[in-house]
Design a protein around this motif. Structure first.
Motif, mmCIF file in Angstrom:
data_model
loop_
_atom_site.group_PDB
_atom_site.id
_atom_site.type_symbol
_atom_site.label_atom_id
_atom_site.label_comp_id
_atom_site.label_asym_id
_atom_site.label_seq_id
_atom_site.Cartn_x
_atom_site.Cartn_y
_atom_site.Cartn_z
ATOM 1 N N ARG A 179 -8.013 12.319 -10.493
ATOM 2 C CA ARG A 179 -8.193 11.992 -9.074
ATOM 3 C C ARG A 179 -8.423 10.481 -8.883
ATOM 4 N NH1 ARG A 179 -10.790 17.120 -8.901
ATOM 5 N NH2 ARG A 179 -12.816 16.170 -9.401
ATOM 6 N N LYS A 180 -9.214 9.908 -9.782
ATOM 7 C CA LYS A 180 -9.436 8.456 -9.719
ATOM 8 C C LYS A 180 -8.138 7.694 -9.963
ATOM 9 C CE LYS A 180 -14.239 7.489 -10.764
ATOM 10 N NZ LYS A 180 -15.134 6.759 -11.697
ATOM 11 N N LEU A 181 -7.399 8.145 -10.980
ATOM 12 C CA LEU A 181 -6.132 7.484 -11.288
ATOM 13 C C LEU A 181 -5.161 7.591 -10.113
ATOM 14 C CD1 LEU A 181 -5.541 8.598 -15.000
ATOM 15 C CD2 LEU A 181 -6.396 6.403 -14.165
ATOM 16 N N LEU A 182 -5.159 8.738 -9.451
ATOM 17 C CA LEU A 182 -4.280 8.927 -8.300
ATOM 18 C C LEU A 182 -4.637 7.955 -7.178
ATOM 19 C CD1 LEU A 182 -2.029 10.458 -6.857
ATOM 20 C CD2 LEU A 182 -3.763 12.117 -6.107
ATOM 21 N N ARG A 183 -5.946 7.773 -6.906
ATOM 22 C CA ARG A 183 -6.348 6.838 -5.847
ATOM 23 C C ARG A 183 -5.921 5.414 -6.180
ATOM 24 N NH1 ARG A 183 -11.070 10.075 -5.696
ATOM 25 N NH2 ARG A 183 -12.193 8.592 -7.047
ATOM 26 N N ASP A 184 -6.082 5.030 -7.442
ATOM 27 C CA ASP A 184 -5.667 3.679 -7.836
ATOM 28 C C ASP A 184 -4.154 3.517 -7.763
ATOM 29 O OD1 ASP A 184 -8.187 2.629 -8.261
ATOM 30 O OD2 ASP A 184 -8.296 3.346 -10.324
ATOM 31 N N ALA A 187 -14.772 -6.842 7.351
ATOM 32 C CA ALA A 187 -13.684 -5.934 6.968
ATOM 33 C C ALA A 187 -13.696 -5.671 5.472
ATOM 34 C CB ALA A 187 -12.345 -6.527 7.387
ATOM 35 N N ARG A 188 -13.988 -6.692 4.679
ATOM 36 C CA ARG A 188 -14.056 -6.509 3.217
ATOM 37 C C ARG A 188 -15.178 -5.533 2.851
ATOM 38 N NH1 ARG A 188 -11.036 -10.107 0.312
ATOM 39 N NH2 ARG A 188 -10.203 -11.882 1.499
ATOM 40 N N ALA A 189 -16.309 -5.646 3.577
ATOM 41 C CA ALA A 189 -17.438 -4.770 3.276
ATOM 42 C C ALA A 189 -17.109 -3.321 3.626
ATOM 43 C CB ALA A 189 -18.674 -5.235 4.051
ATOM 44 N N ARG A 190 -16.391 -3.113 4.734
ATOM 45 C CA ARG A 190 -16.052 -1.748 5.157
ATOM 46 C C ARG A 190 -14.993 -1.121 4.253
ATOM 47 N NH1 ARG A 190 -16.669 0.506 10.336
ATOM 48 N NH2 ARG A 190 -18.321 -0.486 11.535
ATOM 49 N N ASP A 191 -14.023 -1.930 3.843
ATOM 50 C CA ASP A 191 -12.927 -1.387 3.018
ATOM 51 C C ASP A 191 -12.500 -2.430 1.995
ATOM 52 O OD1 ASP A 191 -10.824 -0.075 1.913
ATOM 53 O OD2 ASP A 191 -9.499 -0.250 3.649
ATOM 54 N N PRO A 192 -13.141 -2.457 0.813
ATOM 55 C CA PRO A 192 -12.790 -3.453 -0.209
ATOM 56 C C PRO A 192 -11.362 -3.301 -0.714
ATOM 57 C CG PRO A 192 -14.881 -2.333 -0.732
ATOM 58 C CD PRO A 192 -14.216 -1.552 0.363
ATOM 59 N N ARG A 193 -10.712 -2.173 -0.435
ATOM 60 C CA ARG A 193 -9.393 -1.908 -0.984
ATOM 61 C C ARG A 193 -8.273 -2.493 -0.125
ATOM 62 N NH1 ARG A 193 -9.277 2.669 -4.300
ATOM 63 N NH2 ARG A 193 -7.352 3.415 -3.355
ATOM 64 N N GLY A 194 -8.587 -2.986 1.091
ATOM 65 C CA GLY A 194 -7.551 -3.526 1.964
ATOM 66 C C GLY A 194 -6.914 -4.789 1.396
ATOM 67 N N SER A 195 -5.646 -5.005 1.756
ATOM 68 C CA SER A 195 -4.918 -6.177 1.241
ATOM 69 C C SER A 195 -4.909 -7.341 2.214
ATOM 70 C CB SER A 195 -3.466 -5.787 0.927
ATOM 71 O OG SER A 195 -2.774 -5.466 2.121
ATOM 72 N N GLY A 196 -5.239 -7.106 3.482
ATOM 73 C CA GLY A 196 -5.181 -8.178 4.462
ATOM 74 C C GLY A 196 -3.770 -8.496 4.913
ATOM 75 N N LEU A 197 -2.820 -7.587 4.661
ATOM 76 C CA LEU A 197 -1.421 -7.840 5.032
ATOM 77 C C LEU A 197 -0.963 -6.992 6.218
ATOM 78 C CD1 LEU A 197 0.201 -7.949 1.474
ATOM 79 C CD2 LEU A 197 -0.446 -9.875 2.910
ATOM 80 N N GLY A 198 -1.737 -5.971 6.588
ATOM 81 C CA GLY A 198 -1.285 -5.024 7.593
ATOM 82 C C GLY A 198 -1.002 -5.653 8.944
#
Length: 416
Positions: free
Chosen positions: A239-244, A367-378
């Motif tokens: 499951r972890k691998l899938l999320r990554d 935004a980084r604190a809420r979602d560290p996984r975001g890329s900032g490109l959206g």
């Protein structure tokens, strides 16, 4: 211009002259180019010996008078040469006042009235540079006009070319100089734009590499743990691998979208009813906040359905990331635009960040604190898609949250 002290200090066999000992008036007076010091109203304050020699005038006849009164345009000269030369000179001086930078004028004809025969003008050609003399606070205090006479050179070129009409020749030279100046300015602008694009791409590659490293590191760590620890819960690891892996896929998809947008590829466009389109896209999602809609019917645009879905998806994802409990989607017609507003009840966007949030890779700390996984490109991708369709995407002030507005050209024909 006054001479300063007379002291010197020795150094070996030579003599060192300090700045305070330089007689600037003497330096100005014996300069090789015609030089005139002007006020910001173009009144003559001083001139050098070359100016007095070439004009045949006395300094008392020039100081305190406007430059264009001292050297009036030749009324008998062709309208498109001498009169234009006076206009170009005035424009150059005004530009120096505005920009506080030197201005290199094109070679031009500017006849000089004979000092001995009033009303009789002598044909002259000049290469001129106007430079600002700045005060202690950066303001323009004076203008220094420096000009080299090139009359003999122009006449030699004219003879080599087999003669021809004088004024036409002068106008041709001015035109060529103007073209060269424009070409140089355009080259500088193009170079600046290229540097900015390269720097933007460099930052994007750096940020993307950083974003890619995190899920790759997670994948490697989990795989090492799975291989080194017997009896580990493989379902949890998978499951972890899938999320990554999903995270990697999202980043790669963003980068591919940017590459397609930068290469200006266009997909087939069709007529789209925004209200129906929004409903379909919302049905495909499972938002983490309540979504309220206010959708006017028959608000149509012409766009790529795939691109528009990507744009709306990015806006919804951004709103979901920041909303506390509620998201609103509004579709209205505001001719000549179709308008889509996406509102969330989150912390909102500070005024200073309303443009920056659309920059590639930019992410606010919140935004980084809420979602560290975001890329900032959206949001950057969404804006590029809007521009690709002749529209605009921007953030506006909104009490109690954030509001992002999309405007696309409204199509008056009915959507099917």
């Amino acid at each position: 211009m006054a001479s300063a002290g007379a002291g010197r200090r020795g150094c070996g066999t030579g003599t060192v002259v300090t700045r305070s000992e330089i007689d600037y008036e003497a330096v100005f007076r014996v300069g090789q180019a015609l030089s005139i010091l002007l006020t910001t109203d173009f009144v003559v304050l001083a001139m050098n010996d070359v100016c007095l020699t070439l004009s045949g005038r006395d300094a008392r006849d020039m100081v305190g008078r406007n430059l264009f009164d001292v050297f009036p345009p030749n009324p008998a000269a062709a309208q498109d040469s001498e009169q234009q030369g006076a206009r170009i000179l005035r424009t150059s001086l005004e530009q120096v006042l505005t920009t506080r930078r030197r201005d290199f004028m094109p070679l031009q004809r500017y006849d000089i009235e004979s000092a001995d025969r009033p009303g009789v003008f002598e044909e002259r050609y000049w290469s001129t540079v106007n430079a600002p003399v700045l005060g202690p606070h950066g303001e323009v205090r004076y203008i220094l006009l420096s000009s080299e006479e090139v009359t003999d050179f122009v006449r030699a070129l004219r003879c080599a070319g087999g003669g021809g009409e004088q004024d036409s020749f002068a106008l041709h030279l001015q035109t060529l100089n103007d073209q060269l100046r424009r070409a140089h300015r355009e080259q500088c602008e193009t170079t600046a734009a290229l540097r900015e694009a390269i720097e933007r791409q460099r930052r994007l590659v750096y940020d993307a590499s950083h974003d890619l490293r995190n899920p790759i590191t997670g994948l490697l760590t989990e795989l090492e743990v799975a291989l080194s620890e017997p009896g580990i819960d493989l379902q949890r690891i998978l499951r972890k691998l899938l999320r990554d892996a999903e995270r990697l896929n999202d980043i790669v998809a963003d980068l591919l979208d940017l590459a397609r947008l930068d290469s200006e590829t266009h997909e087939d466009e069709c007529l789209i009813d925004l209200a129906g389109f929004v409903v379909e896209e919302l049905d495909r999602r499972a938002p983490c906040a309540a979504v309220l809609t206010h959708l006017d019917p028959h608000v149509c645009v012409r766009a790529s359905a795939i691109r528009l879905a990507r744009l709306l998806g990015n806006l919804l994802a951004n709103a979901e990331r920041h909303a506390h409990t509620r998201i609103e989607v509004v579709v209205t017609a505001d001719p000549p635009d179709a308008v889509l507003e996406l509102i969330d009840d989150g912390p909102g966007i500070p005024p200073e960040d309303r443009e920056r949030v659309f920059e590639r890779g930019y992410r606010r700390e919140e935004a980084r604190a809420r979602d560290p996984r975001g890329s900032g490109l959206g949001l950057s991708i969404a804006r590029e898609i809007a521009r690709e369709h002749g529209g605009r995407l921007y953030a506006v002030e909104h009490h109690g949250g954030a509001c992002v507005v999309l405007r696309l050209p409204l199509v008056t024909e009915r959507c099917s």
